[in-house]
Design a protein around this motif. Structure first.
Motif, short mmCIF file in Angstrom:
data_model
loop_
_atom_site.label_atom_id
_atom_site.label_comp_id
_atom_site.label_asym_id
_atom_site.label_seq_id
_atom_site.Cartn_x
_atom_site.Cartn_y
_atom_site.Cartn_z
N LEU A 1 0.84 -1.20 0.00
CA LEU A 1 0.00 0.00 0.00
C LEU A 1 0.87 1.25 0.00
O LEU A 1 0.61 2.20 -0.74
CB LEU A 1 -0.93 0.00 1.22
N THR B 1 2.17 2.37 -3.46
CA THR B 1 1.18 2.46 -4.53
C THR B 1 1.52 3.54 -5.56
O THR B 1 1.44 3.27 -6.76
CB THR B 1 -0.24 2.66 -3.97
N TRP C 1 -5.17 1.28 -5.05
CA TRP C 1 -4.69 1.04 -3.68
C TRP C 1 -5.37 -0.17 -3.05
O TRP C 1 -4.73 -0.92 -2.32
CB TRP C 1 -4.88 2.27 -2.79
N SER C 2 -6.64 -0.38 -3.33
CA SER C 2 -7.35 -1.50 -2.69
C SER C 2 -6.81 -2.84 -3.20
O SER C 2 -6.70 -3.80 -2.43
CB SER C 2 -8.86 -1.39 -2.90
N LEU D 1 -3.49 -3.28 -1.29
CA LEU D 1 -3.69 -3.61 0.12
C LEU D 1 -4.24 -5.02 0.31
O LEU D 1 -3.66 -5.85 1.02
CB LEU D 1 -4.61 -2.60 0.79
N PHE D 2 -5.34 -5.32 -0.35
CA PHE D 2 -5.99 -6.61 -0.15
C PHE D 2 -5.31 -7.74 -0.92
O PHE D 2 -5.12 -8.83 -0.38
CB PHE D 2 -7.48 -6.53 -0.50
N LYS E 1 -6.28 -4.44 -10.50
CA LYS E 1 -5.43 -3.29 -10.15
C LYS E 1 -4.77 -2.69 -11.38
O LYS E 1 -4.78 -1.48 -11.57
CB LYS E 1 -4.36 -3.69 -9.14
N GLY F 1 -12.17 0.92 -8.43
CA GLY F 1 -11.44 0.03 -7.53
C GLY F 1 -11.94 -1.39 -7.64
O GLY F 1 -12.61 -1.77 -8.61
N LEU F 2 -11.63 -2.18 -6.62
CA LEU F 2 -11.98 -3.60 -6.63
C LEU F 2 -13.47 -3.86 -6.68
O LEU F 2 -13.93 -4.74 -7.42
CB LEU F 2 -11.41 -4.28 -5.38
#
Length: 189
Positions: free
Chosen positions: A33, A36, A75-76, A79-80, A135, A147-148
Protein backbone atom coordinates in the motif's frame (compact mmCIF):
# COMPACT_ATOMS: atom_id res chain seq x y z
CA UNK A 1 5.86 -18.13 19.41
CA UNK A 2 4.11 -15.23 21.11
CA UNK A 3 0.96 -14.05 19.43
CA UNK A 4 -1.39 -11.19 20.08
CA UNK A 5 -2.06 -10.42 23.75
CA UNK A 6 1.12 -12.29 24.73
CA UNK A 7 -0.41 -15.73 24.11
CA UNK A 8 2.12 -18.42 23.32
CA UNK A 9 1.45 -20.67 20.34
CA UNK A 10 3.14 -24.01 19.87
CA UNK A 11 5.06 -24.23 16.60
CA UNK A 12 2.99 -25.75 13.78
CA UNK A 13 -0.29 -25.45 15.72
CA UNK A 14 -3.35 -23.81 14.13
CA UNK A 15 -2.69 -20.69 16.23
CA UNK A 16 0.90 -20.58 15.00
CA UNK A 17 -0.22 -20.77 11.37
CA UNK A 18 -2.80 -18.08 12.09
CA UNK A 19 -0.19 -15.72 13.56
CA UNK A 20 2.15 -16.33 10.60
CA UNK A 21 -0.71 -15.67 8.18
CA UNK A 22 -1.82 -12.51 10.00
CA UNK A 23 1.77 -11.23 10.15
CA UNK A 24 2.20 -11.85 6.44
CA UNK A 25 -1.07 -10.09 5.64
CA UNK A 26 -0.24 -7.03 7.72
CA UNK A 27 3.35 -6.68 6.56
CA UNK A 28 2.79 -7.34 2.85
CA UNK A 29 -0.47 -5.38 2.63
CA UNK A 30 0.95 -2.34 4.41
CA UNK A 31 4.23 -2.22 2.52
CA UNK A 32 2.58 -2.65 -0.87
CA UNK A 33 0.00 0.00 0.00
CA UNK A 34 2.81 2.42 0.91
CA UNK A 35 4.42 2.13 -2.53
CA UNK A 36 1.18 2.46 -4.53
CA UNK A 37 2.24 5.76 -6.20
CA UNK A 38 5.42 4.10 -7.49
CA UNK A 39 3.41 1.12 -8.73
CA UNK A 40 0.95 3.39 -10.54
CA UNK A 41 3.87 5.12 -12.23
CA UNK A 42 5.63 1.83 -13.11
CA UNK A 43 2.51 0.36 -14.72
CA UNK A 44 1.84 3.54 -16.69
CA UNK A 45 5.48 3.69 -17.83
CA UNK A 46 5.13 0.11 -19.10
CA UNK A 47 1.91 0.87 -20.97
CA UNK A 48 2.94 4.29 -22.35
CA UNK A 49 6.73 4.75 -22.14
CA UNK A 50 6.75 7.85 -24.35
CA UNK A 51 4.31 9.79 -22.18
CA UNK A 52 5.72 8.49 -18.88
CA UNK A 53 9.44 8.52 -19.67
CA UNK A 54 10.92 9.09 -16.21
CA UNK A 55 10.03 9.04 -12.55
CA UNK A 56 9.82 12.77 -11.86
CA UNK A 57 8.24 13.66 -15.19
CA UNK A 58 5.87 10.67 -15.01
CA UNK A 59 4.64 11.57 -11.55
CA UNK A 60 4.23 15.16 -12.72
CA UNK A 61 2.16 14.10 -15.74
CA UNK A 62 -0.10 11.90 -13.60
CA UNK A 63 -0.56 14.66 -11.01
CA UNK A 64 -1.18 17.40 -13.60
CA UNK A 65 -3.52 15.44 -15.92
CA UNK A 66 -5.41 13.24 -13.47
CA UNK A 67 -4.94 14.89 -10.08
CA UNK A 68 -3.17 13.76 -6.91
CA UNK A 69 -5.66 10.96 -6.28
CA UNK A 70 -4.44 9.26 -9.48
CA UNK A 71 -1.26 8.29 -7.63
CA UNK A 72 -3.35 6.09 -5.32
CA UNK A 73 -5.38 4.42 -8.07
CA UNK A 74 -5.52 0.69 -7.39
CA UNK A 75 -4.69 1.04 -3.68
CA UNK A 76 -7.35 -1.50 -2.69
CA UNK A 77 -5.86 -4.12 -5.02
CA UNK A 78 -2.45 -3.48 -3.48
CA UNK A 79 -3.69 -3.61 0.12
CA UNK A 80 -5.99 -6.61 -0.15
CA UNK A 81 -4.29 -8.51 -2.97
CA UNK A 82 -0.80 -8.34 -1.56
CA UNK A 83 -2.17 -8.76 1.96
CA UNK A 84 -3.75 -12.06 0.94
CA UNK A 85 -0.62 -13.03 -0.99
CA UNK A 86 1.56 -12.26 2.05
CA UNK A 87 -0.75 -14.19 4.36
CA UNK A 88 -0.65 -17.22 2.07
CA UNK A 89 3.08 -16.95 1.57
CA UNK A 90 3.94 -16.74 5.29
CA UNK A 91 1.28 -19.13 6.59
CA UNK A 92 1.63 -21.74 3.86
CA UNK A 93 5.41 -21.58 3.99
CA UNK A 94 5.26 -22.76 7.61
CA UNK A 95 2.68 -25.42 6.73
CA UNK A 96 4.76 -26.78 3.85
CA UNK A 97 7.93 -26.60 5.93
CA UNK A 98 6.35 -28.97 8.45
CA UNK A 99 4.86 -31.21 5.74
CA UNK A 100 8.12 -31.55 3.79
CA UNK A 101 10.17 -31.96 6.98
CA UNK A 102 7.99 -34.94 7.89
CA UNK A 103 8.06 -36.40 4.35
CA UNK A 104 11.71 -35.75 3.50
CA UNK A 105 13.33 -36.69 6.81
CA UNK A 106 16.81 -37.40 5.43
CA UNK A 107 17.03 -34.35 3.16
CA UNK A 108 19.01 -31.18 3.66
CA UNK A 109 17.05 -28.36 5.35
CA UNK A 110 17.80 -26.08 2.40
CA UNK A 111 15.89 -28.45 0.10
CA UNK A 112 12.93 -28.38 2.48
CA UNK A 113 13.03 -24.57 2.68
CA UNK A 114 13.35 -24.34 -1.11
CA UNK A 115 10.34 -26.61 -1.74
CA UNK A 116 8.30 -24.93 1.01
CA UNK A 117 8.92 -21.49 -0.49
CA UNK A 118 8.02 -22.62 -3.99
CA UNK A 119 4.83 -24.36 -2.86
CA UNK A 120 3.66 -21.42 -0.76
CA UNK A 121 4.43 -18.96 -3.58
CA UNK A 122 2.36 -20.94 -6.11
CA UNK A 123 -0.73 -20.69 -3.91
CA UNK A 124 0.00 -17.10 -2.86
CA UNK A 125 0.16 -15.96 -6.48
CA UNK A 126 -3.07 -17.77 -7.35
CA UNK A 127 -4.68 -15.77 -4.54
CA UNK A 128 -3.06 -12.51 -5.71
CA UNK A 129 -3.71 -12.78 -9.44
CA UNK A 130 -7.38 -11.61 -9.53
CA UNK A 131 -6.52 -8.53 -7.45
CA UNK A 132 -3.50 -7.77 -9.64
CA UNK A 133 -5.57 -8.12 -12.83
CA UNK A 134 -8.11 -5.58 -11.61
CA UNK A 135 -5.43 -3.29 -10.15
CA UNK A 136 -3.53 -3.03 -13.43
CA UNK A 137 -6.70 -2.15 -15.34
CA UNK A 138 -7.70 0.44 -12.73
CA UNK A 139 -4.23 2.01 -12.87
CA UNK A 140 -3.90 2.12 -16.65
CA UNK A 141 -7.52 2.59 -17.75
CA UNK A 142 -9.04 5.32 -15.55
CA UNK A 143 -12.51 4.71 -17.03
CA UNK A 144 -12.39 0.94 -16.31
CA UNK A 145 -13.38 1.12 -12.63
CA UNK A 146 -12.72 3.07 -9.45
CA UNK A 147 -11.44 0.03 -7.53
CA UNK A 148 -11.98 -3.60 -6.63
CA UNK A 149 -15.69 -3.40 -5.79
CA UNK A 150 -16.49 -2.05 -9.23
CA UNK A 151 -13.64 -3.76 -11.11
CA UNK A 152 -14.08 -7.39 -10.06
CA UNK A 153 -17.63 -7.83 -11.43
CA UNK A 154 -16.78 -5.80 -14.55
CA UNK A 155 -13.73 -7.95 -15.33
CA UNK A 156 -15.73 -11.12 -14.70
CA UNK A 157 -18.55 -9.95 -17.03
CA UNK A 158 -16.17 -9.02 -19.84
CA UNK A 159 -13.54 -11.79 -19.61
CA UNK A 160 -14.83 -14.48 -17.26
CA UNK A 161 -12.64 -16.33 -14.77
CA UNK A 162 -9.77 -16.53 -17.25
CA UNK A 163 -9.48 -12.73 -17.18
CA UNK A 164 -8.41 -12.92 -13.56
CA UNK A 165 -5.63 -15.42 -14.25
CA UNK A 166 -4.28 -14.27 -17.61
CA UNK A 167 -1.10 -13.05 -15.88
CA UNK A 168 -0.44 -16.07 -13.64
CA UNK A 169 2.48 -17.49 -15.66
CA UNK A 170 4.44 -14.22 -15.76
CA UNK A 171 3.66 -13.71 -12.07
CA UNK A 172 5.09 -17.15 -11.25
CA UNK A 173 8.03 -16.43 -13.53
CA UNK A 174 8.78 -13.29 -11.53
CA UNK A 175 7.98 -14.47 -8.00
CA UNK A 176 8.95 -18.15 -7.85
CA UNK A 177 12.70 -17.82 -8.47
CA UNK A 178 12.97 -14.93 -6.02
CA UNK A 179 10.97 -16.71 -3.34
CA UNK A 180 12.80 -20.03 -3.74
CA UNK A 181 16.22 -18.42 -3.49
CA UNK A 182 15.59 -15.72 -0.89
CA UNK A 183 13.64 -17.73 1.69
CA UNK A 184 16.28 -20.47 2.14
CA UNK A 185 19.13 -17.94 2.06
CA UNK A 186 17.49 -15.90 4.80
CA UNK A 187 16.68 -18.89 7.01
CA UNK A 188 19.72 -21.14 6.80
CA UNK A 189 22.07 -20.45 9.73
Amino acid sequence: MRGFEGRIFEEFSPGYYGICTAGGMLSAGATHLAVTPLDVLKVNMQVNPIKYNGMASGLSVLWREQGPSSLWRGWSGKLFGYGIQGGCKFGLYEYFKKLYSDLLVDHNRSVIFFLSSASAQVFADVALCPFEAVKVRVQTQPSFAKGLVEGIPKLYRTEGISGFYRGILPLWGRNLPFSMVMRPVLLVP
